[in-house]
Design an enzyme around this catalytic site. Sequence first.
Site, PDB file in Angstrom:
ATOM      1  N   LYS A   1       0.899  -1.099  -0.048  1.00 41.56           N
ATOM      2  CA  LYS A   1       0.115   0.073  -0.110  1.00 41.56           C
ATOM      3  C   LYS A   1       0.762   1.228  -0.096  1.00 41.56           C
ATOM      4  CE  LYS A   1      -4.491   0.867   2.619  1.00 41.56           C
ATOM      5  NZ  LYS A   1      -5.053   0.918   3.757  1.00 41.56           N
TER       6      LYS A   1
HETATM    7  C1  E4P Z   1      -8.253   1.966   3.951  1.00 42.32           C
HETATM    8  O1  E4P Z   1      -7.488   1.286   3.338  1.00 42.32           O
HETATM    9  C2  E4P Z   1      -7.934   2.424   4.984  1.00 42.32           C
HETATM   10  O2  E4P Z   1      -7.147   1.875   5.747  1.00 42.32           O
HETATM   11  C3  E4P Z   1      -9.086   3.083   5.912  1.00 42.32           C
HETATM   12  O3  E4P Z   1     -10.325   2.814   5.325  1.00 42.32           O
HETATM   13  C4  E4P Z   1      -9.208   4.583   6.263  1.00 42.32           C
HETATM   14  O4  E4P Z   1     -10.391   4.589   7.143  1.00 42.32           O
HETATM   15  P1  E4P Z   1     -10.385   5.704   8.240  1.00 42.32           P
HETATM   16  O5  E4P Z   1     -10.820   6.963   7.319  1.00 42.32           O
HETATM   17  O6  E4P Z   1     -11.833   5.454   9.011  1.00 42.32           O
HETATM   18  O7  E4P Z   1      -9.552   5.787   9.007  1.00 42.32           O
END
Ligand code: E4P
Length: 213
Positions: free
Chosen positions: A83
């Site tokens: 990622k």
């Molecule tokens: C996705 O890959 C992220 O880890 C996640 O959905 C972020 O979510 P948040 O905005 O609730 O922290």
Amino acid sequence: MKLFLDTANQAEVEEAVKMGVISGVTTNPSLVAKEGGDYLERVTYFCNLVGGPISVEVLSTDAAGMLQEARELAKLHENIVIKLPITAESLGVIKQLREEGIKTNATLCFSANQAILAARAGATYVSPFVGRLNDIGQDGMVLIEEIRTIYRNFGYNTEIIVASIRNPRQVTEAALIGADIATIPFKVLQQMLNHPQTDLGIAKFEADWANRK
Ligand code: E4P
């Protein structure tokens, strides 16, 4: 639409795998930091348990550092997906990793143009954050619609992971738009499942059966 679990918590992943409905996991540094312990060991465990893509985020911000971290992480297991936030440094890294056969998830996507760049770089997945857009007064689902349309127009095969999901309605909306994947917190998975009429229905069937003639 596929469902991924958005967590680094072992008990949550085990429970969701038992339900048989998730085919991947996404983590991020904030989620990992909440859990403590050896996260590399845990994500490797997730790779084996889930048998699907497990996204792990790099922490370097420069291209050389990202590349080095990505190659190390990719050695852990074939299901690891790297990622990377969409930046000027990461796009070339995404392209390079694709050439090396390493899957990537272009994250922190907040605009259709960022999603075009991620697709052009060859990202396996792009993660638009709907909840965080809603937090600043925008409609996150409009972004999902835009990316879906653009990717369809040009046959980009980068898969759209709807991320930063905060409630079960957003899962329905993501599916209606035709997103490839929704990554959901464990709480939202439970909210998708629960319905008061189902509970009432079970209670009534049990009571009627107990009073059968
Ligand atoms: C996705 O890959 C992220 O880890 C996640 O959905 C972020 O979510 P948040 O905005 O609730 O922290």
